[in-house]
Write an enzyme that holds these catalytic residues in place. Structure first.
Site, PDB file in Angstrom:
ATOM      1  N   HIS A   1       0.861  -1.190   0.000  1.00 62.35           N
ATOM      2  CA  HIS A   1       0.000   0.000   0.000  1.00 62.35           C
ATOM      3  C   HIS A   1       0.893   1.235   0.000  1.00 62.35           C
ATOM      4  O   HIS A   1       2.107   1.150   0.157  1.00 62.35           O
ATOM      5  CB  HIS A   1      -0.965   0.002   1.198  1.00 62.35           C
TER       6      HIS A   1
ATOM      7  N   CYS B   1       6.096   6.489   4.328  1.00 63.72           N
ATOM      8  CA  CYS B   1       4.925   5.659   4.015  1.00 63.72           C
ATOM      9  C   CYS B   1       4.121   6.219   2.845  1.00 63.72           C
ATOM     10  O   CYS B   1       3.192   5.571   2.364  1.00 63.72           O
ATOM     11  CB  CYS B   1       4.033   5.491   5.245  1.00 63.72           C
TER      12      CYS B   1
ATOM     13  N   HIS C   1      -1.309 -10.619  -1.174  1.00 62.75           N
ATOM     14  CA  HIS C   1      -0.571 -10.347  -2.410  1.00 62.75           C
ATOM     15  C   HIS C   1      -1.342  -9.412  -3.341  1.00 62.75           C
ATOM     16  O   HIS C   1      -1.381  -9.611  -4.553  1.00 62.75           O
ATOM     17  CB  HIS C   1      -0.160 -11.649  -3.114  1.00 62.75           C
TER      18      HIS C   1
ATOM     19  N   HIS D   1       3.913  -4.888   3.713  1.00 58.79           N
ATOM     20  CA  HIS D   1       3.969  -5.403   5.086  1.00 58.79           C
ATOM     21  C   HIS D   1       3.563  -6.864   5.094  1.00 58.79           C
ATOM     22  O   HIS D   1       2.855  -7.335   4.207  1.00 58.79           O
ATOM     23  CB  HIS D   1       2.976  -4.662   6.005  1.00 58.79           C
TER      24      HIS D   1
ATOM     25  N   HIS E   1       5.025   0.553  -0.502  1.00 61.05           N
ATOM     26  CA  HIS E   1       5.776  -0.367   0.351  1.00 61.05           C
ATOM     27  C   HIS E   1       4.850  -1.500   0.786  1.00 61.05           C
ATOM     28  O   HIS E   1       3.643  -1.432   0.591  1.00 61.05           O
ATOM     29  CB  HIS E   1       6.355   0.362   1.569  1.00 61.05           C
TER      30      HIS E   1
ATOM     31  N   GLU F   1       0.247  -4.052  11.312  1.00 56.62           N
ATOM     32  CA  GLU F   1       1.000  -3.885  10.064  1.00 56.62           C
ATOM     33  C   GLU F   1       2.482  -4.137  10.288  1.00 56.62           C
ATOM     34  O   GLU F   1       3.215  -4.395   9.340  1.00 56.62           O
ATOM     35  CB  GLU F   1       0.740  -2.542   9.416  1.00 56.62           C
TER      36      GLU F   1
END
Length: 125
Positions: free
Chosen positions: A16, A25, A74, A31, A29, A114
């Site tokens: 996201h 952020c 994914h 998580h 990137h 996250e």
């Protein structure tokens, strides 16, 4: 009065970006997310295959499976969830609302992590 809260943990890998964030952020990137769905009840089932349960964990997994597979794992969360700014808070609310529409019995809260040190819990009052 008695009360039980059970939970089912689920995991997903997803990317996201937070376009309104002033830090790193803001960039794309990913998580390794961990979530939990909490179910609340004040009476156990009295008969059948769910005797002495609030809800069978397998049933809870069936509610989660399409959300995880089709929208979260994914995937690029900005696209699949329709959230412009998919923060942990927004994702927790999004999952809760999807499960609520599906009619998940006893839905109490959705918890999202996250990172291993950061997360949130969403529930309706």
């Amino acid at each position: 009065m008695e009360e039980w809260i059970i939970y089912k943990e689920f995991r997903f890998e997803a990317a996201h970006k937070l376009p309104h964030h002033e830090g790193k952020c803001r960039r794309l990137h990913g998580h390794s997310w961990i979530g939990r769905v909490h179910i609340k009840g004040n009476a156990l089932q009295t008969a059948g295959s769910q005797k002495d349960m609030i809800l069978d964990f397998g049933i809870l997994s069936e509610y989660l499976k399409p959300l995880v597979e089709d929208f979260l794992d994914h995937h690029y969360l900005n696209e699949t969830t329709g959230l412009e700014n998919p923060t942990s808070e927004a994702i927790a609310r999004w999952i809760y609302e999807k499960l609520e529409v599906l009619g998940l019995p006893g839905l109490h809260a959705v918890e999202i992590h996250e990172t291993c040190t950061s997360g949130c819990v969403y529930r309706k009052m």
